[in-house]
Structures are given as C-alpha cells and as structure tokens.
Design an enzyme around this catalytic site. Structure first.
Site, mmCIF file in Angstrom:
data_model
loop_
_atom_site.group_PDB
_atom_site.id
_atom_site.type_symbol
_atom_site.label_atom_id
_atom_site.label_comp_id
_atom_site.label_asym_id
_atom_site.label_seq_id
_atom_site.Cartn_x
_atom_site.Cartn_y
_atom_site.Cartn_z
ATOM 1 N N ARG A 15 0.824 -1.206 0.000
ATOM 2 C CA ARG A 15 0.000 0.000 0.000
ATOM 3 C C ARG A 15 0.863 1.263 0.000
ATOM 4 N NH1 ARG A 15 -0.545 4.651 2.888
ATOM 5 N NH2 ARG A 15 -0.196 3.437 4.820
ATOM 6 N N ASP A 16 1.614 1.464 1.059
ATOM 7 C CA ASP A 16 2.349 2.724 1.210
ATOM 8 C C ASP A 16 3.519 2.815 0.230
ATOM 9 O OD1 ASP A 16 2.838 5.196 2.321
ATOM 10 O OD2 ASP A 16 3.888 4.440 4.086
ATOM 11 N N HIS A 207 5.988 4.343 12.702
ATOM 12 C CA HIS A 207 6.077 4.277 11.238
ATOM 13 C C HIS A 207 7.105 5.323 10.802
ATOM 14 C CE1 HIS A 207 3.891 3.814 7.218
ATOM 15 N NE2 HIS A 207 4.566 4.926 7.018
ATOM 16 N N HIS A 209 10.101 6.947 8.314
ATOM 17 C CA HIS A 209 10.646 7.057 6.959
ATOM 18 C C HIS A 209 12.138 7.363 7.075
ATOM 19 C CE1 HIS A 209 6.914 7.545 4.232
ATOM 20 N NE2 HIS A 209 6.627 6.797 5.269
ATOM 21 N N CYS A 240 9.670 9.700 -1.274
ATOM 22 C CA CYS A 240 9.097 10.779 -0.471
ATOM 23 C C CYS A 240 8.425 11.768 -1.410
ATOM 24 C CB CYS A 240 10.185 11.480 0.334
ATOM 25 S SG CYS A 240 9.564 12.849 1.332
ATOM 26 N N ASN A 249 9.770 5.272 2.864
ATOM 27 C CA ASN A 249 9.559 4.228 3.859
ATOM 28 C C ASN A 249 10.857 3.521 4.241
ATOM 29 O OD1 ASN A 249 6.590 3.822 4.323
ATOM 30 N ND2 ASN A 249 6.611 3.754 2.085
#
Lengths: 304, 304
Positions: A15-16, A207, A209, A240, A249
């Site tokens: 997803r991300d 979460h 990055h 990003c 991520n």
C-alpha cells in the site's frame, strides 16, 4: 540496556510503497510479491487502499487484488480506507483489518484529505464504529507526527489532540508516522514518554521514513521506550512525495537486519525478504532501495 | 535522556572518502573541497594519506596537496601514515596530527597491512613515539572493531587487546571503526560500556559506516554513553570495498542534520556542507551520496 525480545513488523509496502509509484504494477505481480513476503514470515500485510482510483491509480485494482489471495491462517490482510465508501469495498473483499488515516498537522490534513481535522474526526469515527461492528479490527495512522512539510516541527501534544477522538472511537492500534523522515531519536524519546501516558504502548506502532537516514536510530529510541510494533515497506518502496528521488519508507530488510543483529526476534527471514525485494523492484520506478539490499548485492559481486 | 551539548565532527572524507575512488580527483579540486568544508566550519580535516602511491594512487599527490593550503588558525590538518617513511613525509609537509591504523581482527590486519597484529604494534609504537617527539598529536584507527568481513562479529575485548599497546605508546585519540557498517546500537552500547573502563571517553572517537543504514543509530547509542567525537566523510564518499555499490562512510551532512536536529552543536553549517558535497561528488565515481543530500535535492525539485 534492555530491548524487547520480540518485535512485530507490519508490512505496508504493497500500500504505502506502491501508492505513489509512477508505474502500474500488474495485479498478479503484486499478489506474487505479497505471497513471497508471507512465505518469508510476514504475518501482517497492508495489501492495498480502497481509495478512489482517481486519487490513487496505482492501487485501482484493490477489489480484484484482494480476491486473488488464498488466505492463510495467522496472516492479517489489511487495507487502507478513507471513508465509508472505501470501508464498504474493503468489507466486501473480506479484509481482516482496516486502516484509517489523518494528519497531526492541520495544513497537511487539509492538503492531503481536503478536510480540517475537526471535519475529519466524525468521518473516521463512523468508519471505525462500522468496521468494528463488522468484525474488523481498526488501525489509525497519524501522519506528520514529528514534522510537517508546511508547518515544521510538531509538538507531541498536537498528535494527542488528533488521536484522542480515534482512541475513544475504539481503534485497536495507532501507527504514528514520521511522514517526511525528519525526526531524530531524541524527539522520538521525548514524544513517546508523553504519548505512552495516553495510549498503552502495546497499542502504539511507529512508522518511520528514512528520508534523512534517521529511521533506524528512531526505531532504537522507540525500542528503548518499549514499543514493539514497527511499520516498514519491502524493498524500501515509496520514496518521499515531498522530496522526489529521496528515500521514503524504512525498508523492511533494513529493519529486519537491524532487529536480528540485536537478537530481537521477528519470525521473519531476511534472506527470503531480500529475494522478494529483488522481485518487485524492477517492476516499479523506485530508485532508492534499502541499504541492506545494496550491501547484499555488493557482497555477491565482491565474491564473483 | 541527556545527550552531549556539543560534538566534535572529524572530517575524514579527503582521505577515507577518496582513497578508494576509481577516478583521480585533481589536487586543486581536493584543496578547493577541503577549503569549502573549512569555510563551513570543519575544524579537523584528515587531508590525505602518506601511503605509497602504488597502494593508494588516488592520494599520490599527498605532498603537493599539503603544500597548497594556506593554514588557518584553529584548524587541525591531519594525515594518515602507515609507517616511519610515511611519517617522514607527513612531518615534512607540516601536518598537525598523524593517524596510524590497524585492525582488531587478525585476518583483516594481515590482509590489509600484510603484518600480524603482533608485528604491527612495534611499527606503530615507533611512529607514535617519533610523531609525538616532533610535536604532532597522534590518533589511532582500530578498524573492524565490531565485525570483520573474514572473522565475523568481534568481541569488545579483542579491540582492547589491539588498543592497549597504542595507548601505552601515548596516542591522543582512538578512533574505533565499524569498517563494514555491520554494527547495531545495542552492541555499540555494550562495547562502549566496556571500552570506557580502559580508555577515557574523551579520548574515544567513533567511526561508523552506513553500509546497512545503522550508522546514525550507532551514533545515538554512543552519544548516550557520552562519546562526543565522531568521524564522517563529506558527501558520504568512500563506498564499501567489501560491497561495491553499497554505502560506506557516514556522510558528514547526515551526521550534522542528525546532531543539529537534536540541539547538539557542532560549529558547522549544514547548508554550506551540502554545497561542498555537490562540488566534490561529480568529480568522483561515488554513486551513494548521503541521504540528506538526496532529500535536499528532492526538496529543491519539489519547489520548482
């Protein structure tokens, strides 16, 4: 120094990692990649997003994708949903968990979902309530929790203001995101000390990055505060949106190396995960894979 | 959580970053880059290596390079020396400090400098003694302090065995290196707790490589133990000889971002350092710049 003995890694790459990718990854390739990560021990996969294809064309195959898995026991299949319409689609496809999302920053929230924070809460509260009534667990993402590309550094209290109504609505887990990869561990330490007084740490996922190389340092600070759940994206997919060409991520392979090197168990196989990363990378436009992947390629080359 | 208020960053890029570079960077470009970093606040520069050009052709211009600076007060100009012959060259060129080097791992030491550790000690002891007699301070690098590409994980005691004779010979500083970028912060924490019982922490510098993304996490662990001196290489130059294409030296820009974000002073200017990195990068074969540089480029692109 005592770190947790076991960490739960939540795989958000499908997803991300893919949502902003310029190429459309074929549905069967997405499924194959997800299956490879599950074979490598991933027990939680955020598979897709039930957002309108107009906004996220890369994940327009959400319904089809979710029907292609042979579900395995012990694996949580999750999907992101922005609203009730998204929830309906997700429920039809039989997800185990849905994720809702909003920003700690007012400006980012408005730019990202076109609503004020005050307008967002009731929408998410309804989704949370209905999802739970349908037997799904619910996770909430709070993005820009440390820094916002528009507002700069965020105060830890600002995050709690966004979060409190979601907690009251019954979310099972809160995933707190450093969306632009700006945080350093001292602020993670400071913020978590405040947050764990409002949210049991068992309900907190972090979460991070890796846009500025700080992600694993931030994981270390969170581990020291007893956090045991971390999001990561296979192959470091995602980039990003606020800094094209930069990393986004945290790569799951980097997180696994980091945890295993410190004796922390994840139930996941780093070597198999690296193979899965090599499978998906050429199918995307991502140019910033994780560092462990680059090291692993280089070590192979050095042996030739 | 209390971290040091001030950190000394030692710039090793002109030596450690360039020594393995496949292209020969012109001497005037090396000098220009070093001057830019000093303008940006670097007060310690390891400028070159007085190693025989046969072994390190990229730094064959050491003598010429050292004569091209107009020395500035408050800046330490250092150079690496492998033996008495190297020391003589370095002293002729008027360096302020020399660095000697050896490995904690017996196998790596033999492969790298063609001597056993026992054979290395007297050579370095003579260099240290003579350098100090000539008014230079001396730093000693201990490489493969956490992991060796041949022997695997190193015990903290192994490092002390290599270090003790150097301390007795009067070195001013010990730079402890994670040469292959394999360490994670828990082992940095454990090792430092042992090392600081033998070496005053004021004499310890940590030298991390970011091959697997763990460098800043390791810096954080060392900061927590009160270490206040860290090596880094402008633009992240250097790569990893054991994994071509992977990252090597921690980029100075990443370290500066990380420290400044946590309120730790360095006396250095991150933006000016990024400009210096953009100057040197196209003159090298390095393909893995630091993450802050990529983020900064991306942010500029996003604003266009």
């Amino acid at each position: 120094m005592t770190l947790p003995a076991h960490v739960t890694v939540k795989e958000v790459g499908p997803r991300d990692g893919l949502q902003n990718d310029a190429s459309f990854v074929e549905t069967e390739d997405k499924v194959a990649w997800i299956e490879q990560m599950i074979d490598a021990g991933a027990a939680y996969i955020e598979c897709t997003s039930f957002v309108h294809p107009k906004w996220v064309p890369a994940l327009k195959d959400h319904q089809e994708l979710m029907q292609m898995f042979k579900r395995r026991p012990g694996v949580t299949y999750a999907a992101l949903v922005p609203n009730m319409k998204g929830l309906e689609g997700a429920l039809r496809s039989g997800v185990d968990e849905v994720s809702v999302f909003m920003s700690a920053s007012e400006t980012h929230n408005q730019k990202n979902i076109n609503k004020t924070i005050a307008e967002t809460h009731p929408v998410l509260e309804e989704v949370i309530r209905e999802a739970k009534a349908a037997g799904c667990s619910v996770r909430a993402y709070i993005s820009t929790a440390f820094a916002c590309p528009y507002e700069g550094t965020m105060a830890p209290e600002t995050v709690l203001k966004a979060v409190d109504p979601l907690l009251e609505a019954g979310i099972n887990e809160l995933s707190i995101g450093d969306t632009i990869g700006a945080a350093a561990p001292l602020e993670v330490d400071t913020a978590l000390k405040q947050w764990v007084q409002h949210v049991p740490k068992e309900q907190i996922a972090m979460h991070f990055h890796d846009t500025r190389g700080t992600a694993l340092a931030n994981v270390y600070a969170a581990l020291q505060q007893g956090v045991t759940t971390f999001d990561a994206a296979g192959a470091g997919l995602g980039g990003c949106p606020y800094a094209p060409g930069a990393g986004g991520n945290l790569a799951t392979e980097d997180l696994l190396y980091f945890l295993h090197r410190q004796g922390i168990e994840t139930g996941m196989d780093e070597a198999a995960y690296l193979e899965a990363a090599e499978f998906i990378l050429p199918r995307t436009t991502n140019a910033a894979p994780g560092k462990v992947l680059l090291a692993s390629r280089g070590e192979k080359e050095a042996k030739l």
